[in-house]
Design a protein around this motif. Structure first.
Motif, mmCIF file in Angstrom:
data_model
loop_
_atom_site.group_PDB
_atom_site.id
_atom_site.type_symbol
_atom_site.label_atom_id
_atom_site.label_comp_id
_atom_site.label_asym_id
_atom_site.label_seq_id
_atom_site.Cartn_x
_atom_site.Cartn_y
_atom_site.Cartn_z
ATOM 1 N N ALA A 1 43.219 36.659 34.707
ATOM 2 C CA ALA A 1 42.093 37.547 34.995
ATOM 3 C C ALA A 1 41.352 37.895 33.701
ATOM 4 N N TYR A 2 42.127 38.096 32.643
ATOM 5 C CA TYR A 2 41.528 38.378 31.336
ATOM 6 C C TYR A 2 40.721 37.176 30.860
ATOM 7 N N LYS A 3 41.296 36.002 31.074
ATOM 8 C CA LYS A 3 40.615 34.783 30.638
ATOM 9 C C LYS A 3 39.252 34.640 31.317
ATOM 10 N N PHE A 4 39.209 34.936 32.624
ATOM 11 C CA PHE A 4 37.942 34.833 33.349
ATOM 12 C C PHE A 4 36.835 35.636 32.676
ATOM 13 N N SER A 5 37.174 36.849 32.220
ATOM 14 C CA SER A 5 36.072 37.674 31.719
ATOM 15 C C SER A 5 35.910 37.639 30.216
ATOM 16 N N PHE A 6 36.897 37.133 29.465
ATOM 17 C CA PHE A 6 36.738 37.199 28.023
ATOM 18 C C PHE A 6 36.927 35.877 27.294
#
Lengths: 279, 337
Positions: free
Chosen positions: B293-298
């Protein structure tokens, strides 16, 4: 019935226990010790296994002179310190109110505090990132402090409640008898008794903020704005790792945390046993 | 957030005592009402700062996050300012599309599968080893406090520092572990570069990080079990295993249920270990839901805020369902929690 159980333990069993404990202790200590030893080795030996050949502080002097380590350290200190002070300050009265009073909304509040602990960083990080962006707080210590309060406040309030629960209610009652208001009772009588609890809560929120990675990595960019968690990542990237400065930085980051930890451990024990004796 | 605010009527609580368990004074009814009213005023004033914080910096972002998960928001269509130009948001409401995509696509389910495996193995191994060590440390044995201090040492070191220390040990060419292996004539192991070994490696580090807490909590539980129980059992001829099974395990129940719940939630959301050790790689082999989920936004471009929020909401829902289920099972077994 004076003979304790251990007298019947065979020598073999004793050896087995000690071997188990020694092996696990080595596994527990080794990674930390290895980093400490590496930090004291000259860079050319950094990845070798011989650590007695030469000892030097050059990793430390290089780290302090040639990298923004002290800036990161200062940023972390500022952010974690502010988070702790504000978090504990806000949470203390809530912990007391939840511990002592029955009031409409208490149940809902308790549940909220509990459920908030379950929040994955993923559910809040995008909205907070966008809000901070709109308010110009990205890359600002203040933004990180506000973000960390979302972690620290529910946790502190929950912990403080536990500590206030161990303080006998008779003390509150004596306060009321002497004509103190509930807040006066809290401030003058209960808060001083809860010092160990405050110390432990403060320690935990400090350590949480000190070691937080996700928000710090996402919100802070540019060498001069990083906190330690982000800064340390600079030494290890896909092109290879600078183990020398990294190990020195690790030691410098771990030492204060470990000292505070040992200090808080004692308080944790005294705080709890004092509560047990009084209650 | 479902936080009750001071706007509720105080009348229904008028019968509550000022403090729990406090003996009532002789005051007439009017006095009791007045007293409880003023008490509630104090209680509400005291919780107000936290309610405000929860509402403003948790509640509002949460609502916004849930909203974003129903949109197609990404880096290119959210409101932003470039120089002096304010560009308004152009993302649109897409209903449940993101959720449908997530639960019908393979990525979410595959990541969920590994996340569950990761959580279960970490918690089971940590609990097993923590319990064994707590039992050993609970015996009278020479040097016990020294052992205890050494064993809780990983707890005193900030997590991200420990994780980097492990990266150092795992380094494929020059790390300590592979040097030991080559010292005894074995091939080095691609600890973090082979999908299977990487999974093993991240679990090992998380277990290493988690044992001190588990051990200390269980040790506290063990020390609260009265020694007389063991003496009596021994007089009755119970074997060591029977004593463990019928005295130790029941005595540890309440501590165990709490630490298992806590470490399950923590491990499910354990961001730093995965992020700093492998960044989810090799490939996506060690990516858990939170890091993805972090990868998706950052980490990807364009940043996919909607997808990230969707995964975040799904994680939260999964954990809440788990906690409710866990609590229900405990309650059926007569545990008060």
């Amino acid at each position: 019935m004076n003979a304790p159980v251990r007298n019947r333990r065979s020598p073999l069993a004793s050896v087995g226990l000690h071997v188990t404990l020694i092996v696990t202790s080595v596994i527990a200590v080794f990674p930390v010790l290895w980093v400490l030893l590496t930090s004291l080795k000259p860079a050319k030996y950094a990845t070798t296994t011989d650590f007695v050949k030469e000892t030097t502080l050059e990793n430390y002097t290089n780290l302090l002179n040639d990298t923004p380590f002290l800036t990161w350290f200062g940023n972390s200190l500022l952010v974690a310190g502010l988070t702790t002070v504000i978090g504990v300050f806000i949470a203390a009265t809530t912990g007391y109110a939840v511990s002592r009073f029955r009031f409409p909304g208490k149940r809902g509040l308790m549940w909220t505090l509990l459920i908030t602990q379950m929040f994955p960083v993923a559910v809040l990080i995008v909205p907070i990132y966008n809000i901070m962006g709109t308010m110009g707080l990205l890359n600002q210590p203040a933004g990180l402090v506000i973000t960390y309060l979302t972690i620290a406040v529910p946790f502190c309030a929950w912990m403080m409640k536990g500590f206030f629960d161990t303080i006998p209610r008779e003390i509150d009652e004596s306060g009321y008898v002497d004509g103190l208001t509930p807040f006066g009772t809290f401030w003058r009588l209960i808060l001083p008794l809860a010092k160990p609890g405050i110390a432990v809560t403060a320690f935990y929120s400090f350590i949480t903020a000190w070691g937080e990675v996700a928000y710090a990595s996402a919100f802070m960019v540019g060498d001069e704005n990083l906190t330690l968690a982000g800064g340390l990542q600079k030494f290890v990237n896909q092109y290879g790792a600078q183990w020398g400065p990294m190990s020195a930085a690790s030691v410098l980051i771990a030492i204060p945390a470990a000292l505070v930890f040992l200090f808080a451990q004692r308080h944790l024990v005294t705080g709890m046993s004092a509560g047990a004796v009084k209650g | 957030m479902a936080v009750d605010t001071p706007s509720q009527s105080v009348a229904k609580a008028a019968g509550d005592g000022v403090t729990r368990g406090r003996s009532r004074g002789t005051g007439d009814n009017g006095g009791a009402v007045r007293r409880s009213l003023s008490t509630h005023w104090y209680a509400w004033a005291m919780v107000a700062p936290v309610v405000a914080v929860l509402g403003v910096i948790i509640g509002y972002p949460l609502v916004r996050g849930v909203y974003l998960s129903f949109t197609d928001a990404n880096e290119r269509n959210v409101a932003r300012s470039i120089g002096v130009n304010e560009i308004p948001a152009t993302y649109e409401f897409v209903g449940l599309d993101n959720y449908v995509d997530a639960v019908t696509g393979s990525q979410f389910l595959a990541t969920l599968g590994w996340t569950v495996l990761w959580t279960v193995s970490c918690v089971a191994v940590t609990f097993g080893l923590g319990l064994a060590l707590a039992n050993v440390l609970n015996r009278r044995i020479a040097g016990r406090s020294l052992y205890r201090m050494l064993l809780i040492l990983p707890w005193a070191v900030p997590g991200f520092v420990s994780v980097f220390a492990w990266r150092f040990l795992y380094d494929e060419r020059r790390g300590m572990l592979n040097q030991i292996l080559s010292g005894v004539g074995m091939d080095g192991i691609p600890w973090l570069n082979d999908p299977t070994w990487a999974k093993f490696s991240v679990i090992a580090v998380n277990v290493w990080l988690g044992i001190p807490f588990m051990m200390v909590a269980l040790l506290g539980g063990l020390q609260s079990i009265p020694g007389e129980l063991y003496e009596a059992a021994e007089m009755d001829g119970a074997s060591a295993w029977q004593r463990f099974r019928h005295i130790t395990m029941p005595g540890l129940r309440s501590v165990s249920t709490t630490v298992i719940l806590l470490s399950t939630i923590w491990t499910f959301n354990m961001f730093p270990v995965i992020f700093l050790l492998t960044r989810g790689g090799p490939g996506e082999a060690t990516q858990i839901l939170v890091t993805q989920a972090y990868k998706f936004s950052f980490e990807i471009s364009p940043r996919d805020f909607a997808q990230s929020s969707t995964w975040g909401v799904l994680i939260l829902v999964l954990l809440m369902v788990f906690a409710a289920f866990y609590r229900r099972v405990l309650r059926k077994q007569g545990e008060v929690w």
